[in-house]
Write a protein that holds these residues in place. Sequence first.
Motif, PDB file in Angstrom:
ATOM      1  N   ALA A 205      38.039  45.869  40.529  1.00  0.00           N
ATOM      2  CA  ALA A 205      38.487  45.309  39.286  1.00  0.00           C
ATOM      3  C   ALA A 205      38.005  44.564  38.601  1.00  0.00           C
ATOM      4  O   ALA A 205      38.552  43.945  37.475  1.00  0.00           O
ATOM      5  CB  ALA A 205      39.969  44.938  39.629  1.00  0.00           C
ATOM      6  N   ASN A 206      36.834  43.869  38.936  1.00  0.00           N
ATOM      7  CA  ASN A 206      35.740  43.056  38.286  1.00  0.00           C
ATOM      8  C   ASN A 206      34.624  43.682  37.816  1.00  0.00           C
ATOM      9  O   ASN A 206      33.600  42.761  37.480  1.00  0.00           O
ATOM     10  CB  ASN A 206      35.596  41.832  39.195  1.00  0.00           C
ATOM     11  CG  ASN A 206      35.651  40.510  38.773  1.00  0.00           C
ATOM     12  OD1 ASN A 206      34.984  40.275  37.626  1.00  0.00           O
ATOM     13  ND2 ASN A 206      36.534  39.585  39.070  1.00  0.00           N
ATOM     14  N   ILE A 209      36.611  48.349  36.652  1.00  0.00           N
ATOM     15  CA  ILE A 209      37.976  48.987  37.337  1.00  0.00           C
ATOM     16  C   ILE A 209      37.537  50.454  37.594  1.00  0.00           C
ATOM     17  O   ILE A 209      37.879  51.419  36.766  1.00  0.00           O
ATOM     18  CB  ILE A 209      39.080  49.136  36.223  1.00  0.00           C
ATOM     19  CG1 ILE A 209      39.140  47.741  35.418  1.00  0.00           C
ATOM     20  CG2 ILE A 209      40.186  49.430  37.032  1.00  0.00           C
ATOM     21  CD1 ILE A 209      40.457  47.881  34.585  1.00  0.00           C
ATOM     22  N   GLY A 348      42.089  52.074  34.941  1.00  0.00           N
ATOM     23  CA  GLY A 348      43.035  51.188  35.196  1.00  0.00           C
ATOM     24  C   GLY A 348      44.156  51.822  35.852  1.00  0.00           C
ATOM     25  O   GLY A 348      44.410  52.893  36.046  1.00  0.00           O
ATOM     26  N   ILE A 352      47.002  46.934  35.240  1.00  0.00           N
ATOM     27  CA  ILE A 352      45.825  46.610  34.754  1.00  0.00           C
ATOM     28  C   ILE A 352      45.347  47.715  33.908  1.00  0.00           C
ATOM     29  O   ILE A 352      45.335  49.111  34.065  1.00  0.00           O
ATOM     30  CB  ILE A 352      44.994  46.479  35.967  1.00  0.00           C
ATOM     31  CG1 ILE A 352      45.291  45.523  36.872  1.00  0.00           C
ATOM     32  CG2 ILE A 352      43.307  46.280  35.609  1.00  0.00           C
ATOM     33  CD1 ILE A 352      44.390  45.326  38.260  1.00  0.00           C
ATOM     34  N   LYS A 354      41.855  49.028  30.647  1.00  0.00           N
ATOM     35  CA  LYS A 354      40.412  48.758  30.067  1.00  0.00           C
ATOM     36  C   LYS A 354      40.231  50.120  29.437  1.00  0.00           C
ATOM     37  O   LYS A 354      40.436  51.083  29.819  1.00  0.00           O
ATOM     38  CB  LYS A 354      39.526  48.128  30.824  1.00  0.00           C
ATOM     39  CG  LYS A 354      38.396  47.622  30.121  1.00  0.00           C
ATOM     40  CD  LYS A 354      37.300  46.817  31.225  1.00  0.00           C
ATOM     41  CE  LYS A 354      36.373  46.170  30.499  1.00  0.00           C
ATOM     42  NZ  LYS A 354      36.917  45.177  29.597  1.00  0.00           N
ATOM     43  N   SER A 416      39.625  41.393  27.400  1.00  0.00           N
ATOM     44  CA  SER A 416      38.680  40.831  28.442  1.00  0.00           C
ATOM     45  C   SER A 416      37.320  40.501  27.740  1.00  0.00           C
ATOM     46  O   SER A 416      36.792  41.187  26.807  1.00  0.00           O
ATOM     47  CB  SER A 416      38.283  41.786  29.593  1.00  0.00           C
ATOM     48  OG  SER A 416      38.017  43.014  28.986  1.00  0.00           O
ATOM     49  N   GLU A 421      35.046  42.437  33.323  1.00  0.00           N
ATOM     50  CA  GLU A 421      36.446  41.909  33.390  1.00  0.00           C
ATOM     51  C   GLU A 421      37.584  42.992  33.045  1.00  0.00           C
ATOM     52  O   GLU A 421      37.441  43.693  32.085  1.00  0.00           O
ATOM     53  CB  GLU A 421      36.594  40.533  32.801  1.00  0.00           C
ATOM     54  CG  GLU A 421      35.812  39.742  32.972  1.00  0.00           C
ATOM     55  CD  GLU A 421      35.502  39.046  34.179  1.00  0.00           C
ATOM     56  OE1 GLU A 421      36.504  39.085  35.033  1.00  0.00           O
ATOM     57  OE2 GLU A 421      34.459  38.549  34.605  1.00  0.00           O
ATOM     58  N   ALA A 422      38.726  43.047  33.596  1.00  0.00           N
ATOM     59  CA  ALA A 422      39.875  43.791  33.402  1.00  0.00           C
ATOM     60  C   ALA A 422      40.766  43.140  32.324  1.00  0.00           C
ATOM     61  O   ALA A 422      40.665  42.056  32.160  1.00  0.00           O
ATOM     62  CB  ALA A 422      40.635  44.111  34.541  1.00  0.00           C
ATOM     63  N   ASN A 423      41.914  43.970  31.881  1.00  0.00           N
ATOM     64  CA  ASN A 423      42.858  43.528  30.984  1.00  0.00           C
ATOM     65  C   ASN A 423      44.113  43.577  31.836  1.00  0.00           C
ATOM     66  O   ASN A 423      44.529  44.253  32.581  1.00  0.00           O
ATOM     67  CB  ASN A 423      42.949  44.148  29.569  1.00  0.00           C
ATOM     68  CG  ASN A 423      41.870  43.999  28.717  1.00  0.00           C
ATOM     69  OD1 ASN A 423      41.287  42.873  28.434  1.00  0.00           O
ATOM     70  ND2 ASN A 423      41.429  45.337  28.174  1.00  0.00           N
TER      71      ASN A 423
END
Length: 445
Positions: A205-206, A209, A348, A352, A354, A416, A421-423
Motif C-alpha cells: 500500500a505504499n 497499491i 485499491g 484505500i 488510487k 497523494s 502513496e495511497a489515498n
Amino acid sequence: MYDESRDIYDRALSVLPGGVNSAVRAAPQPYPVFAQKGDGGHVIDADGNRYIDWIQGLGPLLYGHDLPDPVTAAVQRRVSEGPVFGMPTELEVEHAEFVTRHVPSVEMLRFVNSGTEATVSAVRLARAVTERNKIVIMQGGYHGAQESTLVEGGPEHPKPSTHGIPQSFAQETIPVPFNDTETAKQVFEEHGDEIAGVLVEPIQANSGIAYPENGYHETLAQLCEDAGALLIWDEVITGFRIGGLGCAQSEFGIDPDITTFGKIIGGGFPVGAIGGKTEYIEQFTPSGEVFQAGTFSGHPAAMAAGLEGLKYAAENDVYEHIDDLGRRLREGLTEILTERAPEYTVVGTGSIFKVAFTRADAPPQSDCCVNGCRQDPECARFSACPKRGTDAQQMETDRYARLFRPAMRDEGVLVSQNQFEANFVSYAHTEEDVERTLDAYRDCL
C-alpha cells in the motif's frame, strides 16, 4: 493563491532540510502548500484555501480531522492528568486487551512510537528467536526508515537504497518481487536455514497499491513454516483499516507469527506496536532477552486516542461507511478512465484507492475489476495490472506529480503526493465529497 505557503516555505528552507520534516511532504514542486487546520474530511491551508483531503495524514485518520466526541474527551482528560510518567498505566493494558480480542493472531503486544520502530523491533525479534540473520522483504515495499529494509536489488545482489547504510547490512536482506511465488520458493531452497523471517505487507500500500494474487500469502506462510522462519505481517497501513477490527489478516485468512501496527492504532497520534504469539513477544525485555524500550512508548494521549477510536468503530457503522465511499470512488474512477485514460488502472480495496498512471497497452479494466484491481486472471487487463511495488517506478510519475496533482489541488482536492502513496477515505467524508472528487478527476485527467 498560495503566497503564504510560499513565504513559509522560504523560511523553512533556512532551518529544515528541504524545508520539510519528511521527504514526501516536499511535493508538489516548486513548493508545497502548508496546512493550517483540518475540518472533518477537509483541510484549510495557510492561505485559507479549502480542500477535500484524501491524504488523511498518510492513513492514520480514520475519522478525518475531527475526532468523535468520546475520543476527544478521552484525549483531553489524559493530557490534563499529565503528559508522560515513565511508569506503566492501566490504559496501556486496556488498549492491548482490546487489540488481542479483535486481531486473530495477536496474543501479546508491545507498544512503541511509530511504524518504523515497530518493524525495527520485529526484525530484531525474529533474528533473536530464530538465531538467524537474513530477512526476506518485497522489492518496492516500504517498512519505515530502517537499515534492514532500505535495500533494493535482487536476491543475489542486494544493495542499500540510500546513502548511509553499509553494504554489509544489506547483505543480510533478501529482496524478492511481490506476487512472485517461484522466486520466493527458490530463495528458501537456497537460504532457508539462514532466513529469520519474511517481512511483507498484506497489500503493498505504499508502492502504488499492489493487491496479492490468490495463493501468494499462503505460499509465503508455508515456506516460513517449513523453514522455521517467522512470518511478519506489516499492517502499519492496513491495520484497522482493511478488514475492520480484525485487520487485513482476518480478511485474507492468514495467521502471521508477528504483526506490526501504526497509523490507526494510535488514532492519529505517534504510536506503533508489535503483536503476535506469546512465545515470541514475551522474549522482549524485561521478560526476555531481546532489548526493546522507549520513553514515550504507550504514551497516555496516544493510548487514549487509539483505544477510544477503535471502540467507537466497534460500536458504530464506521467501516461500512468508509468502505462504501471507497467502492463508489473506485467504481466512478473506473468509468472515467474508460473514457479519458484507458491505459491507467484503478487500484485499491476497502477505504484505500488510487489511480495508477500505468502505461497499459491493453483493454480498459473489465467488470470483474471495476472496484479496483484484484489480480483477477479473468480480467483482460491482468497482465498489465501493477503486480508489485516496483511497477510504480514504470508509471507516468512525472505527469502525475507535475501536472495532475497540482491541477487537482487547484480544483480543491488533495490526493497523494506521488504515484507511490495511497489515498484514504475517512468517516468524515461524504457522498458529496466523492462526487466533487470524481468531477475533479474527470476534468484533470
